[in-house]
Enzyme design. Structure first.
Site, mmCIF file in Angstrom:
data_model
loop_
_atom_site.group_PDB
_atom_site.id
_atom_site.type_symbol
_atom_site.label_atom_id
_atom_site.label_comp_id
_atom_site.label_asym_id
_atom_site.label_seq_id
_atom_site.Cartn_x
_atom_site.Cartn_y
_atom_site.Cartn_z
ATOM 1 N N LYS A 11 -8.087 -24.628 -1.634
ATOM 2 C CA LYS A 11 -8.494 -23.231 -1.858
ATOM 3 C C LYS A 11 -9.591 -22.843 -0.866
ATOM 4 O O LYS A 11 -9.600 -23.337 0.256
ATOM 5 C CB LYS A 11 -8.944 -23.017 -3.304
ATOM 6 C CG LYS A 11 -7.976 -23.595 -4.318
ATOM 7 C CD LYS A 11 -8.228 -23.075 -5.690
ATOM 8 C CE LYS A 11 -7.428 -23.884 -6.698
ATOM 9 N NZ LYS A 11 -7.269 -23.210 -7.966
ATOM 10 N N HIS A 94 0.919 -18.258 -4.719
ATOM 11 C CA HIS A 94 -0.058 -18.836 -5.647
ATOM 12 C C HIS A 94 -0.596 -17.723 -6.548
ATOM 13 O O HIS A 94 -0.783 -16.587 -6.107
ATOM 14 C CB HIS A 94 -1.218 -19.479 -4.854
ATOM 15 C CG HIS A 94 -2.080 -20.342 -5.718
ATOM 16 N ND1 HIS A 94 -3.026 -19.813 -6.570
ATOM 17 C CD2 HIS A 94 -2.134 -21.687 -5.883
ATOM 18 C CE1 HIS A 94 -3.623 -20.812 -7.211
ATOM 19 N NE2 HIS A 94 -3.102 -21.961 -6.812
ATOM 20 N N GLU A 164 3.123 -23.493 -12.103
ATOM 21 C CA GLU A 164 1.681 -23.482 -12.345
ATOM 22 C C GLU A 164 1.351 -22.394 -13.364
ATOM 23 O O GLU A 164 1.155 -21.227 -12.998
ATOM 24 C CB GLU A 164 0.939 -23.164 -11.041
ATOM 25 C CG GLU A 164 1.135 -24.180 -9.946
ATOM 26 C CD GLU A 164 -0.099 -24.266 -9.065
ATOM 27 O OE1 GLU A 164 -0.609 -25.372 -8.908
ATOM 28 O OE2 GLU A 164 -0.564 -23.224 -8.568
ATOM 29 N N GLY A 170 -7.455 -24.376 -12.901
ATOM 30 C CA GLY A 170 -8.915 -24.394 -12.804
ATOM 31 C C GLY A 170 -9.632 -24.264 -14.139
ATOM 32 O O GLY A 170 -10.831 -24.019 -14.189
HETATM 33 C C1 PEP Z 1 -4.021 -24.895 -7.870
HETATM 34 O O1 PEP Z 1 -4.908 -24.300 -7.283
HETATM 35 O O2 PEP Z 1 -2.856 -24.802 -7.454
HETATM 36 C C2 PEP Z 1 -4.376 -25.692 -9.044
HETATM 37 C C3 PEP Z 1 -3.407 -26.247 -9.716
HETATM 38 O O3 PEP Z 1 -5.708 -25.813 -9.335
HETATM 39 P P1 PEP Z 1 -6.380 -26.836 -10.382
HETATM 40 O O4 PEP Z 1 -5.751 -28.182 -10.163
HETATM 41 O O5 PEP Z 1 -7.830 -26.815 -10.054
HETATM 42 O O6 PEP Z 1 -6.076 -26.323 -11.758
#
Ligand code: PEP
Length: 255
Positions: A11, A94, A164, A170
């Site tokens: 990120k 994303h 996701e 996060g």
């Molecule tokens: C991401 O940014 O794709 C992600 C999964 O973040 P995290 O692992 O911090 O939840």
């Protein structure tokens, strides 16, 4: 045979020097881990330096976003032609881009098309928000995101999808491995509807959302889950190495 893939999404973290230090800390050990495709996705400004550091290693590089045009008056944007000299993968769609920067399904579709046209392998992210999950709309949302992103896209083995759930990113609150596997199974069935069963069976679908060394084993043990997109935990050298090591131990295949 689906070779597992673990990608680190850094990120908007690390300066160029910090990024080089992190790569320095993980390079040798990560390089030696067999049976897993390993991808680092640092910020754009570090891609060139890290590309140099990764030469001759088994570690691949990815970008975190991309514009769909090849060049032109798009101040501040980065094109597929710029990226393909430096990296093999690009994260597209994303949720942070969808929700903080207003990326629409149509934009993501154009980006996906551009990435594939110019030889980049997209990691397409899809996932529902908390209220959508709580109101039982996960299937509807994920189906819409996948179908819109892949509209008119030709069948390709280069696509990687990452499920996701937005509420898991996060937050330290990962989905359960069963829940993630069920949605990933659904995504595979949508890919089979869009393209065909054989190609869908061979595409890799990852889980992402608060993956750590404490929960990776549960996710990767699910037959449907082919790896992880890791955010926060990919910024800690030991933690990321541990995640990749466990993935290799549980599901490693000859790369
Ligand atoms: C991401 O940014 O794709 C992600 C999964 O973040 P995290 O692992 O911090 O939840």
């Amino acid at each position: 045979m689906r070779v597992p893939l673990v990608a680190g999404n850094w990120k908007m973290n690390t300066t160029v020097i910090e990024a080089e230090e992190l790569v320095y800390d993980i390079l040798d050990t990560l390089d030696r881990i067999k049976g897993v495709e390993k991808v680092l996705c640092p910020p754009f400004v570090s891609l060139a330096a890290i590309n140099m550091m990764l030469q001759g290693s088994s570690i691949k590089l990815g970008a975190q976003n991309m514009h769909f045009e090849t060049k032109g008056a798009y101040t501040g944007e980065i094109s597929p032609l710029m990226l393909r000299e430096l990296c093999e993968f690009v994260i597209l769609g994303h949720s942070e881009r969808r929700w903080y920067f207003g990326e629409t399904g149509e934009m993501i579709n154009k980006k996906l098309n551009a990435a594939l046209t110019h030889g980049l392998k997209p990691i397409l992210c899809v996932g529902e928000r908390l209220e959508e999950n709580e109101t039982g709309r996960t299937e509807e949302i994920v189906r819409k995101q996948v179908r819109t992103a892949l509209n008119d896209i030709k069948l390709t083995p280069d696509l990687v999808v990452a499920y996701e759930p937005v509420w898991a990113i996060g937050t330290g609150k990962a989905a359960s491995s069963k829940q993630a596997a069920a949605t990933i199974k659904l995504i595979r069935s949508i890919l089979a509807e869009l393209w065909n069963k054989d190609i869908a069976q061979n595409l890799r679908i990852l889980y992402g959302g608060s993956v750590t060394s404490n929960n990776i084993a549960e996710f990767i043990s699910q037959p449907e889950i082919d790896g992880a997109l890791v955010g926060g935990a990919s910024l800690k050298a030991e933690e990321f190495l541990n995640i990749v090591t466990q993935t290799a131990e549980i599901k490693g295949k000859p790369v």
